[in-house]
Design an enzyme around this catalytic site. Structure first.
Site, PDB file in Angstrom:
ATOM      1  N   SER A  96       0.852  -1.187   0.000  1.00  0.00           N
ATOM      2  CA  SER A  96       0.000   0.000   0.000  1.00  0.00           C
ATOM      3  C   SER A  96       0.888   1.237   0.000  1.00  0.00           C
ATOM      4  O   SER A  96       1.992   1.232   0.566  1.00  0.00           O
ATOM      5  CB  SER A  96      -0.933   0.017   1.214  1.00  0.00           C
ATOM      6  OG  SER A  96      -0.185   0.086   2.413  1.00  0.00           O
ATOM      7  N   HIS A 103      -3.075   7.325  -4.038  1.00  0.00           N
ATOM      8  CA  HIS A 103      -3.103   6.145  -3.182  1.00  0.00           C
ATOM      9  C   HIS A 103      -3.198   4.916  -4.073  1.00  0.00           C
ATOM     10  O   HIS A 103      -3.876   4.937  -5.110  1.00  0.00           O
ATOM     11  CB  HIS A 103      -4.317   6.210  -2.252  1.00  0.00           C
ATOM     12  CG  HIS A 103      -4.793   4.878  -1.760  1.00  0.00           C
ATOM     13  ND1 HIS A 103      -5.860   4.212  -2.346  1.00  0.00           N
ATOM     14  CD2 HIS A 103      -4.348   4.075  -0.770  1.00  0.00           C
ATOM     15  CE1 HIS A 103      -6.051   3.068  -1.721  1.00  0.00           C
ATOM     16  NE2 HIS A 103      -5.151   2.957  -0.768  1.00  0.00           N
ATOM     17  N   ASN A 130      -3.140   0.370  -3.583  1.00  0.00           N
ATOM     18  CA  ASN A 130      -2.794  -0.842  -2.851  1.00  0.00           C
ATOM     19  C   ASN A 130      -3.242  -2.069  -3.620  1.00  0.00           C
ATOM     20  O   ASN A 130      -4.186  -2.021  -4.415  1.00  0.00           O
ATOM     21  CB  ASN A 130      -3.354  -0.833  -1.419  1.00  0.00           C
ATOM     22  CG  ASN A 130      -4.817  -1.173  -1.347  1.00  0.00           C
ATOM     23  OD1 ASN A 130      -5.208  -2.325  -1.429  1.00  0.00           O
ATOM     24  ND2 ASN A 130      -5.649  -0.152  -1.201  1.00  0.00           N
ATOM     25  N   HIS A 149     -20.595  12.604   4.636  1.00  0.00           N
ATOM     26  CA  HIS A 149     -20.905  13.792   5.437  1.00  0.00           C
ATOM     27  C   HIS A 149     -20.568  15.096   4.710  1.00  0.00           C
ATOM     28  O   HIS A 149     -21.025  16.162   5.122  1.00  0.00           O
ATOM     29  CB  HIS A 149     -20.182  13.727   6.790  1.00  0.00           C
ATOM     30  CG  HIS A 149     -18.692  13.735   6.694  1.00  0.00           C
ATOM     31  ND1 HIS A 149     -17.973  12.658   6.225  1.00  0.00           N
ATOM     32  CD2 HIS A 149     -17.775  14.686   7.010  1.00  0.00           C
ATOM     33  CE1 HIS A 149     -16.683  12.944   6.263  1.00  0.00           C
ATOM     34  NE2 HIS A 149     -16.537  14.170   6.738  1.00  0.00           N
TER      35      HIS A 149
END
Length: 305
Positions: free
Chosen positions: A93, A107, A109, A176
């Protein structure tokens, strides 16, 4: 575990970590890696953290190969029949946090998880993907990123890119905030619909295509001029990254719930971040453009997909 080619997979993941570290060093020769070996109940890992570069403010590339007695709740929430099983999990990762606000955070992984108990056969699956989180949006970058993602998937099924692109849009969504974390990419889990060799080949394709997707974007943007206002906006938007990783990310939860090494699990967090109460971008600004055009699911490839 049974006929699963664990050592072949483990060797690939180790080599992938090495090649990704070499890629960072080539892009940013003034920084350096710290290496940190760590142990688990059975197994362990190697964390490599890059700091003080001119391109990357912080970059973390982790390899792990661990065995535990019981799968953590985050791994069995969607598969309750596996509750109580022992497991082995291995993977790589990474998270790259660039210094220049015009270079996006990224990012990636790739992982293999296996479970077994005395009464049932082994169960295995692959997971992973890659995604891109810009602070200032460039359609050229988003389209190129998704084109390479599609190229990684196409040899293994004409539907995979669209499925895993939509998975990514759904997964990297801050409920949210009612916004995506970035422009997406690929996300897959519980992947074992092909046989083991083909599933592993697909995961290798994802891991190998990551560099092809990210490297050109870094080269295009790393020398872009910026000032204090762009830097402040970058730190503000990094707050969204932290919110997602600490509230929603299943990988973070898996690591913490399984008693993994906290420092390695939280290496994904940026070195500097800021929150401002009810901050709103100026209408028509580049900052407003990010939210209006880039932080919502889009068909970046149009007719090409």
């Amino acid at each position: 575990m049974d006929n699963i080619k664990t050592e072949e997979v483990c060797s690939y993941f180790k080599n992938l970590q090495n090649s990704l570290c070499a890629e960072i060093e080539a892009l940013d020769p003034e920084g350096s890696f710290r290496e940190d070996c760590w142990n688990y109940e059975v197994g362990g890992g190697l964390s490599r953290i890059f700091e003080e570069g001119k391109v990357f403010e912080k970059a973390g590339i982790n390899f792990s190969d661990i065995e535990g007695k019981t799968l953590p709740p985050s791994a069995t929430a969607l598969r309750p029949e596996l509750k109580g099983r022992g497991f082995r999990a291995m993977g790589v990762s990474l998270v790259f946090h660039p210094l220049n606000p015009f270079v996006p955070t990224t990012h990636m992984n790739v992982r293999l998880v296996m479970t077994k108990n005395d009464k049932s056969p082994s169960v295995w699956w692959f997971g992973g993907g890659f995604d891109l989180t810009p602070y200032y949006g460039f359609e050229e970058d988003a389209v190129a990123w998704h084109q390479v993602a599609k190229e990684a998937c196409d040899p293994f099924g004409s539907d995979l890119y669209q499925r895993f692109k939509e998975n990514c849009d759904r997964y990297f969504f801050l409920e949210h905030r009612k916004e995506t974390r970035g422009v997406g990419g690929l996300f897959f889990d519980d992947f074992n619909e092909l046989d083991f060799d083909q599933s592993f080949a697909f995961v290798r394709s994802v891991g190998d295509h990551f560099k092809l997707a990210y490297h050109p974007i870094v080269v295009r943007r790393k020398d872009h001029l910026y000032g204090e206002s762009e830097r402040h906006f970058q730190l503000y938007r990094r707050g969204r990254y932290v919110e997602f990783n600490l509230v929603y990310d299943r990988g973070t939860l898996f690591g913490l719930q399984s008693g993994g090494r906290t420092e390695s699990i939280l290496m994904s967090l940026p070195p500097l971040v800021r929150w401002e109460y009810n901050w709103q971008p100026e209408k028509g600004s580049k900052e407003a453009d990010l939210h209006d055009k880039f932080l919502k699911p889009r068909d970046w490839l149009g007719d090409q997909s």
